[in-house]
Design an enzyme around this catalytic site. Structure first.
Site, PDB file in Angstrom:
ATOM      1  CE  LYS A  13      17.049  13.467  -9.856  1.00 47.40           C
ATOM      2  NZ  LYS A  13      16.926  13.852  -8.439  1.00 47.40           N
ATOM      3  NE  ARG A  87      18.432  19.253 -12.297  1.00 45.47           N
ATOM      4  CZ  ARG A  87      19.167  18.940 -10.970  1.00 45.47           C
ATOM      5  NH1 ARG A  87      18.849  19.486  -9.959  1.00 45.47           N
ATOM      6  NH2 ARG A  87      19.830  17.772 -10.919  1.00 45.47           N
ATOM      7  NE  ARG A 126      23.147  13.136  -2.650  1.00 42.36           N
ATOM      8  CZ  ARG A 126      22.519  13.536  -3.228  1.00 42.36           C
ATOM      9  NH1 ARG A 126      21.404  12.904  -3.871  1.00 42.36           N
ATOM     10  NH2 ARG A 126      22.723  14.921  -3.755  1.00 42.36           N
ATOM     11  NE  ARG A 159      26.180  16.071  -5.192  1.00 42.28           N
ATOM     12  CZ  ARG A 159      25.128  16.126  -5.841  1.00 42.28           C
ATOM     13  NH1 ARG A 159      24.794  14.941  -6.182  1.00 42.28           N
ATOM     14  NH2 ARG A 159      24.357  17.051  -5.569  1.00 42.28           N
ATOM     15  NE  ARG A 170      21.547  20.345  -4.546  1.00 43.50           N
ATOM     16  CZ  ARG A 170      21.921  19.472  -3.664  1.00 43.50           C
ATOM     17  NH1 ARG A 170      22.682  19.972  -2.493  1.00 43.50           N
ATOM     18  NH2 ARG A 170      21.878  18.145  -3.974  1.00 43.50           N
TER      19      ARG A 170
HETATM   20  P1  ADP Z   1      21.008  17.314  -7.061  1.00 48.20           P
HETATM   21  O1  ADP Z   1      19.617  16.561  -7.605  1.00 48.20           O
HETATM   22  O2  ADP Z   1      20.838  16.666  -5.801  1.00 48.20           O
HETATM   23  O3  ADP Z   1      20.720  18.554  -7.126  1.00 48.20           O
HETATM   24  P2  ADP Z   1      22.705  16.763  -9.091  1.00 48.20           P
HETATM   25  O4  ADP Z   1      24.083  15.927  -8.930  1.00 48.20           O
HETATM   26  O5  ADP Z   1      21.658  16.366 -10.189  1.00 48.20           O
HETATM   27  O6  ADP Z   1      22.142  16.691  -7.490  1.00 48.20           O
HETATM   28  O7  ADP Z   1      22.872  18.124  -9.485  1.00 48.20           O
HETATM   29  C1  ADP Z   1      23.857  19.022  -8.825  1.00 48.20           C
HETATM   30  C2  ADP Z   1      23.750  20.348  -9.350  1.00 48.20           C
HETATM   31  O8  ADP Z   1      24.140  20.299 -10.903  1.00 48.20           O
HETATM   32  C3  ADP Z   1      22.593  21.194  -9.466  1.00 48.20           C
HETATM   33  O9  ADP Z   1      22.330  21.878  -7.959  1.00 48.20           O
HETATM   34  C4  ADP Z   1      22.865  22.292 -10.405  1.00 48.20           C
HETATM   35  O10 ADP Z   1      23.787  23.265 -10.241  1.00 48.20           O
HETATM   36  C5  ADP Z   1      23.491  21.558 -11.677  1.00 48.20           C
HETATM   37  N1  ADP Z   1      22.533  20.875 -12.500  1.00 48.20           N
HETATM   38  C6  ADP Z   1      22.331  19.458 -12.631  1.00 48.20           C
HETATM   39  N2  ADP Z   1      21.520  19.234 -13.551  1.00 48.20           N
HETATM   40  C7  ADP Z   1      21.071  20.597 -14.291  1.00 48.20           C
HETATM   41  C8  ADP Z   1      20.150  20.825 -14.996  1.00 48.20           C
HETATM   42  N3  ADP Z   1      19.316  20.061 -15.724  1.00 48.20           N
HETATM   43  N4  ADP Z   1      19.902  22.166 -15.229  1.00 48.20           N
HETATM   44  C9  ADP Z   1      20.764  23.272 -14.436  1.00 48.20           C
HETATM   45  N5  ADP Z   1      21.687  22.771 -13.703  1.00 48.20           N
HETATM   46  C10 ADP Z   1      21.745  21.500 -13.242  1.00 48.20           C
END
Ligand code: ADP
Length: 213
Positions: A13, A87, A126, A159, A170
């Site tokens: 993404k 999400r 990554r 990360r 996740r």
């Molecule tokens: P990934 O998609 O690999 O999990 P992101 O960097 O997008 O990585 O998100 C990392 C973390 O941030 C998620 O595991 C969650 O804890 C939090 N997060 C990100 N976006 C959201 C969202 N829209 N709703 C709830 N938690 C979120």
């Protein structure tokens, strides 16, 4: 134009959001990057979100919705690509409502589809850059100099939530819960599925063909 990228962790993404920025001038808005910034600078929102983030759980809707809507109000004039938000259905509804009030809308929702085994493989390799969260991968998108971001010269790191257990957790959340948003946007007639197992440039072509670029 406003676009949502839906896809599991490792589906690309962020990489495709960068491509849309180059091709169409759309501002990438990655909820994870914003959360990491809040945590790094120690804002109240960042401190509240951290325990959820560190477990690999979703951060509560109220916090994430507030954070993203604030960002959109400041940055959406030329259009944005949302990556990682929404999400959940409450997040999707809050987004629709806020955009409607601003006289805007979501134009396209792209689902970057890839099998779990491939995602696990990609996530293990990554690395992201300290300065801006640019994403690199020792298997699929190597930086020219190991450990350094091509774009801004900052250090690359793995990360804290990219350990094998947290990645698996996740991915479970994505395939059990987030995936339900496909029905939500399909009902709005906005959803396009894109095969994200293909090489980056091929996926970018499909993305641009969908959004008209
Ligand atoms: P990934 O998609 O690999 O999990 P992101 O960097 O997008 O990585 O998100 C990392 C973390 O941030 C998620 O595991 C969650 O804890 C939090 N997060 C990100 N976006 C959201 C969202 N829209 N709703 C709830 N938690 C979120």
């Amino acid at each position: 134009m406003n676009i949502i990228m839906i896809g599991a962790q490792g589906s690309g993404k962020g990489t495709q959001a960068e491509a849309l920025e180059r091709a169409k001038g759309l501002q990438p808005c990655a909820s994870g990057d914003l959360l990491r910034e809040h945590m790094a600078t120690g804002t109240p929102l960042g401190m509240e979100a951290r325990p959820y983030y560190e477990r690999g759980d979703l951060v509560p809707d109220g916090l994430v919705i507030q954070m993203i809507l604030d960002y959109i109000r400041e940055h959406s004039s030329h259009g944005i690509t949302l990556d990682g938000f929404p999400r959940t259905t409450p997040q999707a509804n809050a987004l629709d409502e806020a955009l409607r009030r601003m006289g805007q809308r979501i134009d396209h929702v792209l689902y970057l589809e890839a099998p779990r085994a491939l995602l696990l493989d990609r996530l293990g390799g990554r690395y992201i850059c300290r300065a801006h969260g640019h994403v690199w991968n020792i298997k699929t998108k190597k930086p020219q100099q190991p450990g350094i971001c091509d774009y801004d010269g900052s250090e690359l790191y793995q990360r804290s939530d990219d350990t094998p257990e947290k990645i698996a957790h996740r991915l479970d959340i994505f395939f059990n819960d987030t995936i339900k948003l496909l029905d939500f946007y399909s009902a709005q007639g906005k959803l396009t599925r894109i095969d994200a197992a293909q090489p980056i440039e091929v996926v970018t072509k499909a993305v641009l063909a969908t959004v008209g670029g």
